[in-house]
Design a protein around this motif. Structure first.
Motif, mmCIF file in Angstrom:
data_model
loop_
_atom_site.group_PDB
_atom_site.id
_atom_site.type_symbol
_atom_site.label_atom_id
_atom_site.label_comp_id
_atom_site.label_asym_id
_atom_site.label_seq_id
_atom_site.Cartn_x
_atom_site.Cartn_y
_atom_site.Cartn_z
ATOM 1 N N ASN A 1 67.624 39.478 41.935
ATOM 2 C CA ASN A 1 67.541 38.083 42.362
ATOM 3 C C ASN A 1 68.430 37.201 41.500
ATOM 4 O O ASN A 1 68.665 37.493 40.322
ATOM 5 C CB ASN A 1 66.109 37.556 42.227
ATOM 6 C CG ASN A 1 65.100 38.340 43.029
ATOM 7 O OD1 ASN A 1 64.630 37.899 44.064
ATOM 8 N ND2 ASN A 1 64.724 39.524 42.536
ATOM 9 N N VAL A 2 68.874 36.096 42.081
ATOM 10 C CA VAL A 2 69.645 35.077 41.373
ATOM 11 C C VAL A 2 68.743 33.874 41.163
ATOM 12 O O VAL A 2 68.211 33.308 42.130
ATOM 13 C CB VAL A 2 70.887 34.666 42.188
ATOM 14 C CG1 VAL A 2 71.648 33.566 41.453
ATOM 15 C CG2 VAL A 2 71.786 35.862 42.458
ATOM 16 N N VAL A 3 68.542 33.466 39.921
ATOM 17 C CA VAL A 3 67.700 32.306 39.617
ATOM 18 C C VAL A 3 68.441 31.033 40.014
ATOM 19 O O VAL A 3 69.636 30.874 39.715
ATOM 20 C CB VAL A 3 67.318 32.280 38.126
ATOM 21 C CG1 VAL A 3 66.523 31.016 37.797
ATOM 22 C CG2 VAL A 3 66.507 33.515 37.766
ATOM 23 N N THR A 4 67.732 30.125 40.674
ATOM 24 C CA THR A 4 68.338 28.888 41.176
ATOM 25 C C THR A 4 67.526 27.672 40.727
ATOM 26 O O THR A 4 66.567 27.787 39.971
ATOM 27 C CB THR A 4 68.405 28.916 42.714
ATOM 28 O OG1 THR A 4 67.075 29.047 43.248
ATOM 29 C CG2 THR A 4 69.249 30.070 43.212
ATOM 30 N N ASP A 5 67.938 26.510 41.215
ATOM 31 C CA ASP A 5 67.248 25.239 40.990
ATOM 32 C C ASP A 5 67.315 24.819 39.514
ATOM 33 O O ASP A 5 67.976 25.447 38.695
ATOM 34 C CB ASP A 5 65.800 25.301 41.486
ATOM 35 C CG ASP A 5 65.357 23.987 42.128
ATOM 36 O OD1 ASP A 5 65.629 22.925 41.542
ATOM 37 O OD2 ASP A 5 64.755 24.024 43.199
ATOM 38 N N ALA A 6 66.591 23.746 39.177
ATOM 39 C CA ALA A 6 66.626 23.201 37.821
ATOM 40 C C ALA A 6 65.772 24.044 36.879
ATOM 41 O O ALA A 6 64.824 24.717 37.304
ATOM 42 C CB ALA A 6 66.121 21.761 37.831
ATOM 43 N N GLU A 7 66.112 24.007 35.608
ATOM 44 C CA GLU A 7 65.308 24.720 34.618
ATOM 45 C C GLU A 7 63.887 24.178 34.638
ATOM 46 O O GLU A 7 63.660 22.976 34.692
ATOM 47 C CB GLU A 7 65.927 24.560 33.231
ATOM 48 C CG GLU A 7 65.246 25.407 32.174
ATOM 49 C CD GLU A 7 66.030 25.498 30.885
ATOM 50 O OE1 GLU A 7 65.570 26.201 29.972
ATOM 51 O OE2 GLU A 7 67.112 24.875 30.798
ATOM 52 N N GLY A 8 62.917 25.086 34.633
ATOM 53 C CA GLY A 8 61.516 24.699 34.713
ATOM 54 C C GLY A 8 60.945 24.797 36.115
ATOM 55 O O GLY A 8 59.731 24.733 36.300
ATOM 56 N N VAL A 9 61.826 24.955 37.104
ATOM 57 C CA VAL A 9 61.402 25.115 38.503
ATOM 58 C C VAL A 9 61.597 26.577 38.894
ATOM 59 O O VAL A 9 62.720 27.079 38.904
ATOM 60 C CB VAL A 9 62.222 24.212 39.450
ATOM 61 C CG1 VAL A 9 61.784 24.437 40.899
ATOM 62 C CG2 VAL A 9 62.071 22.750 39.063
ATOM 63 N N ALA A 10 60.502 27.267 39.188
ATOM 64 C CA ALA A 10 60.592 28.693 39.538
ATOM 65 C C ALA A 10 61.187 28.847 40.928
ATOM 66 O O ALA A 10 60.572 28.491 41.927
ATOM 67 C CB ALA A 10 59.212 29.328 39.484
ATOM 68 N N SER A 11 62.387 29.384 40.972
ATOM 69 C CA SER A 11 63.109 29.481 42.234
ATOM 70 C C SER A 11 64.154 30.582 42.115
ATOM 71 O O SER A 11 64.817 30.705 41.087
ATOM 72 C CB SER A 11 63.799 28.141 42.538
ATOM 73 O OG SER A 11 64.598 28.194 43.682
ATOM 74 N N ALA A 12 64.289 31.403 43.163
ATOM 75 C CA ALA A 12 65.274 32.488 43.107
ATOM 76 C C ALA A 12 65.657 32.932 44.514
ATOM 77 O O ALA A 12 64.929 32.697 45.481
ATOM 78 C CB ALA A 12 64.725 33.677 42.326
ATOM 79 N N VAL A 13 66.808 33.587 44.594
ATOM 80 C CA VAL A 13 67.281 34.155 45.853
ATOM 81 C C VAL A 13 67.352 35.667 45.690
ATOM 82 O O VAL A 13 68.028 36.175 44.786
ATOM 83 C CB VAL A 13 68.667 33.606 46.241
ATOM 84 C CG1 VAL A 13 69.206 34.343 47.470
ATOM 85 C CG2 VAL A 13 68.595 32.104 46.508
ATOM 86 N N LEU A 14 66.653 36.378 46.554
ATOM 87 C CA LEU A 14 66.715 37.841 46.577
ATOM 88 C C LEU A 14 67.970 38.260 47.330
ATOM 89 O O LEU A 14 68.216 37.810 48.454
ATOM 90 C CB LEU A 14 65.479 38.405 47.280
ATOM 91 C CG LEU A 14 65.503 39.910 47.584
ATOM 92 C CD1 LEU A 14 65.437 40.733 46.301
ATOM 93 C CD2 LEU A 14 64.346 40.282 48.521
ATOM 94 N N THR B 1 70.342 37.547 52.396
ATOM 95 C CA THR B 1 69.601 36.915 51.300
ATOM 96 C C THR B 1 68.236 36.433 51.775
ATOM 97 O O THR B 1 68.019 36.219 52.971
ATOM 98 C CB THR B 1 70.368 35.699 50.734
ATOM 99 O OG1 THR B 1 70.567 34.733 51.787
ATOM 100 C CG2 THR B 1 71.716 36.101 50.149
ATOM 101 N N GLU B 2 67.340 36.222 50.816
ATOM 102 C CA GLU B 2 66.041 35.598 51.081
ATOM 103 C C GLU B 2 65.749 34.606 49.967
ATOM 104 O O GLU B 2 66.028 34.879 48.789
ATOM 105 C CB GLU B 2 64.916 36.628 51.138
ATOM 106 C CG GLU B 2 64.900 37.460 52.404
ATOM 107 C CD GLU B 2 63.717 38.412 52.468
ATOM 108 O OE1 GLU B 2 63.464 38.964 53.553
ATOM 109 O OE2 GLU B 2 63.048 38.621 51.434
ATOM 110 N N ALA B 3 65.177 33.471 50.327
ATOM 111 C CA ALA B 3 64.851 32.431 49.350
ATOM 112 C C ALA B 3 63.374 32.449 48.992
ATOM 113 O O ALA B 3 62.511 32.696 49.847
ATOM 114 C CB ALA B 3 65.228 31.057 49.909
#
Length: 206
Positions: free
Chosen positions: A89-102, A46-48
């Motif tokens: 990718n899997v979207v992570t973190d809170a809604e409104g925060v752009a964050s994902a794991v490849l 994975t990559e963050a």
């Protein structure tokens, strides 16, 4: 799905990508095809990507392309690179925060019918790369923006008890290092993989 597997809940993914990425190792990505064929792959690399990260698609601004990254956790984000390779990718973190794991590599449990002619010695590396795994699982941009839950064409399942036990006993170890194939944020150690796994991708992008 066996009785011992559990679907990954969206609240479990509502954490920074750097926390979720190593925790996804050993989890399974499951693809349900329209004809009923199901392929399951254990996540081995994975990559963050997240806020303040120059390599993140949402680093500069919110756009139609990266909109799903700002959505609720537990969504799929699929994009195309080099005009030919899809990346999941899997979207992570809170809604409104752009964050994902490849998800960079999978160890698939069975070989899909269309890849049945591949020699036995090459099958462990069938999904050793983000582009390869999307090809094997038939993932493209039509599967972007969907929840990764029960009844969906893509879903995530938690680690099996056996995998978790092996981690705790030290027979499976994780390696943390820098990411691959990017031109910015190259010094960030936001890539994780299962040590000694033959399904981990080589040190280039696809």
């Amino acid at each position: 799905m066996s009785a011992n597997t559990q679907i990954v809940e969206s609240f479990w993914l509502a954490r920074p990508s750097t926390s979720v990425a190593p925790d996804l190792l050993g989890c399974s990505l499951v693809r349900q095809f329209p004809d009923g064929e199901t392929i399951r792959g254990i996540i081995v690399e994975t990559e963050a990507y997240g806020p303040g990260d120059p390599a993140c698609h949402a680093y500069r601004k919110r756009t139609p392309r990266n909109e799903v990254m700002f959505g609720p956790p537990g969504m799929s984000y699929v994009y195309l690179i080099y005009g030919m390779y899809h990346c999941f990718n899997v979207v992570t973190d809170a809604e409104g925060v752009a964050s994902a794991v490849l998800i960079r590599a999978l160890q698939v449990d069975v070989v899909p019918k269309e890849f049945a002619a591949i020699p036995e010695k090459k099958r462990s590396r069938l999904a050793a790369g983000p582009g390869k795994l999307c090809k094997v699982l038939g993932i493209d941009r039509t599967l972007s923006g969907f929840p990764l839950g029960a009844g969906q064409p893509l879903r995530l399942e938690h680690r099996s008890e056996q995998f978790q036990q092996a981690v705790e006993e030290g027979t499976i170890n994780f390696v943390q290092t820098t990411r691959i194939g990017i031109s910015q944020g190259m010094d960030l150690p936001w890539r994780w993989y299962v040590g000694n796994s033959t399904a981990v991708s080589p040190n280039y992008w696809v």
